[in-house]
Design an enzyme around this catalytic site. Structure first.
Site, short mmCIF file in Angstrom:
data_model
loop_
_atom_site.label_atom_id
_atom_site.label_comp_id
_atom_site.label_asym_id
_atom_site.label_seq_id
_atom_site.Cartn_x
_atom_site.Cartn_y
_atom_site.Cartn_z
N HIS A 64 -9.06 -0.44 1.78
CA HIS A 64 -8.24 0.33 0.83
C HIS A 64 -8.77 0.08 -0.57
CE1 HIS A 64 -6.46 -3.50 -0.35
NE2 HIS A 64 -6.23 -3.73 0.93
N SER A 119 -3.06 -4.44 3.50
CA SER A 119 -4.19 -4.87 4.32
C SER A 119 -3.83 -5.02 5.79
CB SER A 119 -4.75 -6.20 3.81
OG SER A 119 -5.45 -6.02 2.61
#
Length: 548
Positions: free
Chosen positions: A327, A85
């Site tokens: 993602h 992240s």
């Protein structure tokens, strides 16, 4: 996009963008955009296309995101096909691909195909983000998260650190960034204490916020009733509850949609426009845990926030809305080993009905579990596992990790598959609406450049203005310099010339100017922050120019 082609010729960008970048298409040329411009950037952390599909079936009707689906986005980092992240947020916010755990700084390792190498002296250099650019344009700014506000993704849009775990540095930078509206968790990182993320430097950031005229709120009612143009909402020591659990476990916390609505209505009063970042954080956490209910809970909560943003953008007519996941995570599928040979005849109800029986996520259900597990049957029922088979009851009674077993059981009943407890590397859906919306398959770095262009600034030029290596700049002014590390929690850059001493504290927006001959000491405040990356201090040109 004209801007992206120009960017490719510049040094910093050539270090971290594709040599043959796919340029996003835009509906309206920047020259046609009216002023002021607004941007609302929403990230449902760790989601995936399959998870969105499942959530739509669960809801039983279209999502707000469906209306603004416009393309897809690649998510890989500078070093891996599967990103963390922190570099994902860095890419989205700064236009630079970076490395695992890095927040708002350039990478030190580049091995993904198509990316140019960088000069190693630039590794870990802070690079400006779109929130900082909006602030320099005079726009109001906002930051919202259902995790700690210091967590990797909101940090990527507001701070610069070598490691996402540096909550102390991130929290301090966020406070001194003077962001107008900040809403989420992470209260423990604002003050000294004994908890995991309490401040180690002794500074009470709560006092700093009060001194800077923030309205500090801690409940949804306080948030709703705040008339202030500067609001800092800390609704939990760490993360907020999952949306499905909130009513039973933490009803005083606002929903993501409520926070988004309040932020928009506060920020829109600024005549220069605004930038707002919104994260639905715990989709990612649920995906890591393979908690199907948690995933659905917070995708739907995120979708409600998207609706708030799009409704405002439709009325305003000059707001760019972008929604995306940073993602994939978990490899969730509708269909598993149970359906290998029967998938073509299995109705939607076989996937959804078992999930509909759950009234809490696994985190929420386990919060009700007694230490002796005497109420395990009732807790399992909260998660939709009702009735339990004899074997299931035996497994839960003796399990070392009850939650892990519960999520496996429900996924099996609902024919949901998982391939991993980690992130995944697929391209993800891109949602955008408004002037200059993005379409087609784009890089995650393209989003940052598109937002910057829409708001009227250049990220490379912004970095050059905001993050200048202090040692070189002050040496050129005739100063001798050092980095004072005597207090390891509070590094300070010190520059001296004749009877003048300049002190620049880490993570703050201030500079202390001392002159012994006139017995003068003054503190100057700027609209930029000072960043130390472990080897060099970086300050803005405004700080350097203030020293004669």
């Amino acid at each position: 996009m004209k801007y992206a082609k120009k960017w490719a010729s510049l040094f910093l960008a050539s270090a971290v963008t594709l040599s043959a970048v796919s340029i996003p298409q835009q509906d309206v040329q920047a020259a046609e955009v009216k002023k002021p411009t607004n941007v609302i950037m929403l990230v449902m952390d760790g989601s995936s296309n399959n998870a969105v599909t499942l959530s739509r079936w669960y809801k039983g009707e279209s999502l707000a995101m469906d209306e603004i689906l416009s393309g897809a986005m690649r998510t890989y980092s500078a070093e891996s096909a599967i990103t963390d992240s922190a570099p994902a947020a860095t890419a989205l916010a700064t236009g630079h691909k970076s490395n695992d755990k890095y927040v708002g700084v350039l990478p030190s390792v580049i091995n993904s195909p198509g990316l140019a190498q960088i000069d190693m002296k630039d590794a870990f250099r802070p690079v400006a983000n779109v929130l900082e650019g909006a602030k320099q344009q005079g726009k109001a700014t906002g930051l919202i998260s259902t995790s700690e506000i210091q967590h990797a993704t909101p940090a990527g849009f507001s701070a610069h650190a070598n490691n996402r775990s540096q909550y102390g540095d991130i929290a301090e930078q966020q406070v001194y960034q003077n962001i107008d509206v900040v809403l989420g968790g992470g209260l423990e990182s604002l003050s000294p204490g004994t908890s995991k993320n309490a401040r180690k430097d002794g500074e009470d950031l709560i006092k700093v916020l009060k001194d800077n005229q923030y309205d500090l709120v801690h409940t949804r009612n306080e948030l709703f009733n705040s008339p202030s143009s500067k609001i800092w909402g800390s609704f939990a020591p760490s993360a907020l509850a999952y949306d499905l659990d909130r009513a039973k476990t933490r009803e005083s916390e606002p929903t993501l949609a409520e926070m988004t609505n309040k932020a928009i209505n506060t920020l829109k009063k600024d005549k220069d426009g605004f930038f707002l970042f919104v994260e639905g954080s715990k989709v990612d956490w649920a995906a890591h845990a393979n908690d199907t209910i948690g995933i659905i809970s917070d995708i739907l909560s995120f979708d409600d926030a998207v609706k708030e943003a799009v409704d405002f953008a439709k009325e305003d007519g000059n707001t760019l809305v972008i929604a995306v996941t940073d993602h994939g995570n978990s490899g969730i599928t509708m269909g598993n080993a149970n359906t290998t040979s029967t998938y073509s005849s299995i109705p939607v109800s076989a996937y959804i009905d078992p999930l509909k029986k759950a009234s809490m996520t696994v985190e929420g259900a386990l919060s009700q579990l007694k230490e002796d597990r005497s109420n395990i049957v009732e807790v399992a029922a909260l998660y939709g596992l009702d009735p339990l088979t004899k074997d299931e009851l035996s497994t839960l009674t003796s399990a070392k990790d009850v939650g892990s077993e519960m999520v496996k059981m429900l996924a099996n009943r609902a024919n949901i598959g998982y391939t991993t407890g980690g992130h995944t590397g697929e391209d993800v859906f891109l949602y955008s609406f408004g002037p200059s919306k993005l379409t087609g398959l784009v890089e995650n770095t393209d989003l940052a450049h598109s937002m910057a262009q829409f708001m009227g600034f250049d990220l490379k030029s912004l970095t050059d203005d905001l993050y200048v290596p202090a040692t070189k700049a002050f040496t050129e002014k005739g100063f001798t310099t050092k980095i004072d590390l005597s207090d390891k929690e509070n590094p300070t850059f010190v520059a001296q010339k004749a009877d003048v001493t300049v002190k620049i504290p880490v993570n703050k927006n201030t500079m202390i100017y001392e002159q012994t001959s006139t017995n003068t000491e003054k503190t100057q405040t700027f609209d930029t922050i000072n960043v130390y990356n472990g080897s060099e201090f970086y300050v803005s040109k405004k700080v350097i120019d203030a020293v004669k």
